[in-house]
Each structure stands twice: as C-alpha cells, then as structure tokens.
Write an enzyme that holds these catalytic residues in place. Structure first.
Site, PDB file in Angstrom:
ATOM      1  N   LYS A  13       0.828  -1.222   0.000  1.00 22.14           N
ATOM      2  CA  LYS A  13       0.000   0.000   0.000  1.00 22.14           C
ATOM      3  C   LYS A  13       0.855   1.262   0.000  1.00 22.14           C
ATOM      4  O   LYS A  13       0.594   2.196  -0.744  1.00 22.14           O
ATOM      5  CB  LYS A  13      -0.899   0.051   1.250  1.00 22.14           C
ATOM      6  CG  LYS A  13      -2.005  -0.944   1.311  1.00 22.14           C
ATOM      7  CD  LYS A  13      -3.056  -0.559   2.348  1.00 22.14           C
ATOM      8  CE  LYS A  13      -2.485  -0.205   3.711  1.00 22.14           C
ATOM      9  NZ  LYS A  13      -1.779  -1.316   4.370  1.00 22.14           N
ATOM     10  N   ARG A  88     -11.086   1.517   9.757  1.00 16.16           N
ATOM     11  CA  ARG A  88     -10.737   0.137  10.089  1.00 16.16           C
ATOM     12  C   ARG A  88     -11.962  -0.671  10.528  1.00 16.16           C
ATOM     13  O   ARG A  88     -11.834  -1.833  10.898  1.00 16.16           O
ATOM     14  CB  ARG A  88      -9.672   0.098  11.198  1.00 16.16           C
ATOM     15  CG  ARG A  88      -8.317   0.625  10.770  1.00 16.16           C
ATOM     16  CD  ARG A  88      -7.328   0.534  11.903  1.00 16.16           C
ATOM     17  NE  ARG A  88      -6.026   1.089  11.565  1.00 16.16           N
ATOM     18  CZ  ARG A  88      -5.040   0.420  10.993  1.00 16.16           C
ATOM     19  NH1 ARG A  88      -5.220  -0.860  10.695  1.00 16.16           N
ATOM     20  NH2 ARG A  88      -3.898   0.988  10.730  1.00 16.16           N
ATOM     21  N   ARG A 127      11.857  -9.109   5.235  1.00 20.29           N
ATOM     22  CA  ARG A 127      12.336  -7.719   5.168  1.00 20.29           C
ATOM     23  C   ARG A 127      13.683  -7.553   5.879  1.00 20.29           C
ATOM     24  O   ARG A 127      13.885  -8.053   6.981  1.00 20.29           O
ATOM     25  CB  ARG A 127      11.318  -6.766   5.791  1.00 20.29           C
ATOM     26  CG  ARG A 127      10.063  -6.605   4.973  1.00 20.29           C
ATOM     27  CD  ARG A 127       9.215  -5.433   5.428  1.00 20.29           C
ATOM     28  NE  ARG A 127       8.742  -5.531   6.800  1.00 20.29           N
ATOM     29  CZ  ARG A 127       7.755  -4.788   7.300  1.00 20.29           C
ATOM     30  NH1 ARG A 127       7.145  -3.900   6.516  1.00 20.29           N
ATOM     31  NH2 ARG A 127       7.364  -4.924   8.550  1.00 20.29           N
ATOM     32  N   ARG A 161      13.672  -6.682  11.709  1.00 17.47           N
ATOM     33  CA  ARG A 161      12.849  -6.199  12.823  1.00 17.47           C
ATOM     34  C   ARG A 161      12.402  -7.347  13.717  1.00 17.47           C
ATOM     35  O   ARG A 161      12.020  -8.411  13.236  1.00 17.47           O
ATOM     36  CB  ARG A 161      11.608  -5.474  12.284  1.00 17.47           C
ATOM     37  CG  ARG A 161      11.856  -4.039  11.926  1.00 17.47           C
ATOM     38  CD  ARG A 161      10.670  -3.384  11.259  1.00 17.47           C
ATOM     39  NE  ARG A 161       9.386  -3.728  11.863  1.00 17.47           N
ATOM     40  CZ  ARG A 161       8.232  -3.198  11.482  1.00 17.47           C
ATOM     41  NH1 ARG A 161       8.212  -2.315  10.489  1.00 17.47           N
ATOM     42  NH2 ARG A 161       7.100  -3.543  12.053  1.00 17.47           N
ATOM     43  N   ARG A 172      -1.096 -10.493  13.173  1.00 18.55           N
ATOM     44  CA  ARG A 172      -1.438  -9.196  12.583  1.00 18.55           C
ATOM     45  C   ARG A 172      -2.328  -9.376  11.358  1.00 18.55           C
ATOM     46  O   ARG A 172      -3.285  -8.631  11.155  1.00 18.55           O
ATOM     47  CB  ARG A 172      -0.158  -8.437  12.193  1.00 18.55           C
ATOM     48  CG  ARG A 172       0.607  -7.851  13.363  1.00 18.55           C
ATOM     49  CD  ARG A 172       1.988  -7.400  12.960  1.00 18.55           C
ATOM     50  NE  ARG A 172       1.984  -6.415  11.888  1.00 18.55           N
ATOM     51  CZ  ARG A 172       3.065  -6.116  11.152  1.00 18.55           C
ATOM     52  NH1 ARG A 172       4.203  -6.744  11.367  1.00 18.55           N
ATOM     53  NH2 ARG A 172       2.991  -5.201  10.220  1.00 18.55           N
TER      54      ARG A 172
END
Length: 214
Positions: A13, A88, A127, A161, A172
């Site tokens: 996004k 949301r 990542r 991370r 999530r």
C-alpha cells in the site's frame, strides 16, 4: 481522486500510494502520521489523543475524524486524497462518509490490494533494512546482490525487525482480515469497491491500479 486504500500489511500500500501521489498530485493521508503530528504540535485534538494513548486506550473515532477534517482543509487536497489506515471498521466508514459528504468531498473508490496470505508472510518475514543507509531488501523477492552486503553503501548490518517473525505477523494478518472483510462488504454494497492483484513487479501492479481507478 478521493480514495481509501485497503490492503494487508506487506501488500505494498505505502509504495503504491507514493506512486499515486506522484502521478496525480494528491496527498497520502495517514491517520498514524496525523496523530503523531497533532500530539507533537500540542493541538486541542492532539491533547485529547495523547490523553487516550497515555491511558492505554484507543483514540476515539471522533478525534481521528476531526483530524482528517482539519487535514482536508489544507490546500494540497484540491485534487483529492488517498486515505491510508482509516477506516478500520464499518462504524468508522459510516462516520467518514458522513464527514466527507458534509464537506462536499464524497469518497469515490475504496481500492483493495490483494496479495496471497503466504506471500504476505514472506514479504514481511523477509524484510531487511541496511542500518547504515536505510536501503530496504527482501531475502525472498529482492535480496542484495551479495548476501548480507548492502548494494548502495556496502554496509554489512542488514537488520531484521524483531516483530517481523512468523507468529506475530500471522496474528497481525488475522486481525487485519477480521477488520477488513466487513469493510470490503460495506464498500461493495455502495458500488465503490475496486480490487487489484498485488502480486508481480511494482509497475505492473501500479498499471492495474490506474486501470481500476479509471
């Protein structure tokens, strides 16, 4: 162009929003950024938001809507806006519609970027970020040319991370799915939902987005 951007963490996004901003001259409005800016500026809404956050509570919808209303009053929204991170829930979507209609800037499209669950997990767990220059990589899709070495600056600390682990990410994504499914139905009922496949090269995904918005 007045759109809400929907998509799971890792769907791209943020990247696609930046491409839309450049192509159409409209700002990306992130509710997270608005909250941080309002708290830092110590505005009235910022003070209310800070009080809620300090108490460990969710910031009330009316505070967030108030911040969006203020942001839409700025001159760079003349050609439209890209809302990212809000709404949301269906209740938030209804409140947003009411506010935008009052401003004479009704939402045109809710754009959903779809990526297969397994690939979302790979995008997020893979990542890596160079600690020296900030260059981002993905060990599955866009690794550095030399393993563990930044292409841009030659740094060897490509950080991962702590919260980019499979269990946390799965949680999530599950929460996102629970929140988003009612929103997809809400905007589909209004005839405002557009969806694109988020797999493939960035420019190909962007071309699909432009087609869907057209």
């Amino acid at each position: 162009m007045r759109i809400v951007l929907l998509g799971a963490p890792g769907s791209g996004k943020g990247t696609q929003a930046k491409k839309l901003m450049d192509a159409h001259g409209v700002p990306q409005i992130s509710t997270g950024d608005l909250l941080r800016a309002a708290v830092a500026a110590n505005t009235e809404l910022g003070q209310k938001a800070k009080a809620a956050m300090d108490a460990g509570e969710l910031v009330a919808d009316e505070i967030v809507i108030g911040m969006i209303r203020e942001r839409l009053g700025e001159s760079d929204t003349t050609n439209g806006f890209i809302l990212d991170g809000f709404p949301r829930s269906t209740a938030q979507a209804e409140a947003l519609d009411t506010m935008l209609n009052e401003l004479g800037q009704p939402l045109q499209t809710a754009l959903l970027i779809k990526v297969e669950f397994g690939n979302l997990v790979k995008r997020l767990t893979g990542r890596r970020t160079c600690s020296a220059c900030g260059q981002m990589y993905n060990v599955y899709f866009s690794p550095p040319q030399t393993d563990g070495v930044c292409d841009r600056c030659g740094g060897t600390d490509l950080a991962h991370r702590a919260d980019d682990n499979e269990e946390t990410i799965s949680n999530r994504l599950n929460v996102y799915q629970q929140q988003t499914e009612p929103l997809v139905a809400y905007y589909d009922t209004q005839g405002k939902l557009a969806s694109v496949e988020g797999e493939g090269p960035l420019d190909e995904v962007f071309a699909r987005i432009e087609t869907a918005l057209a």
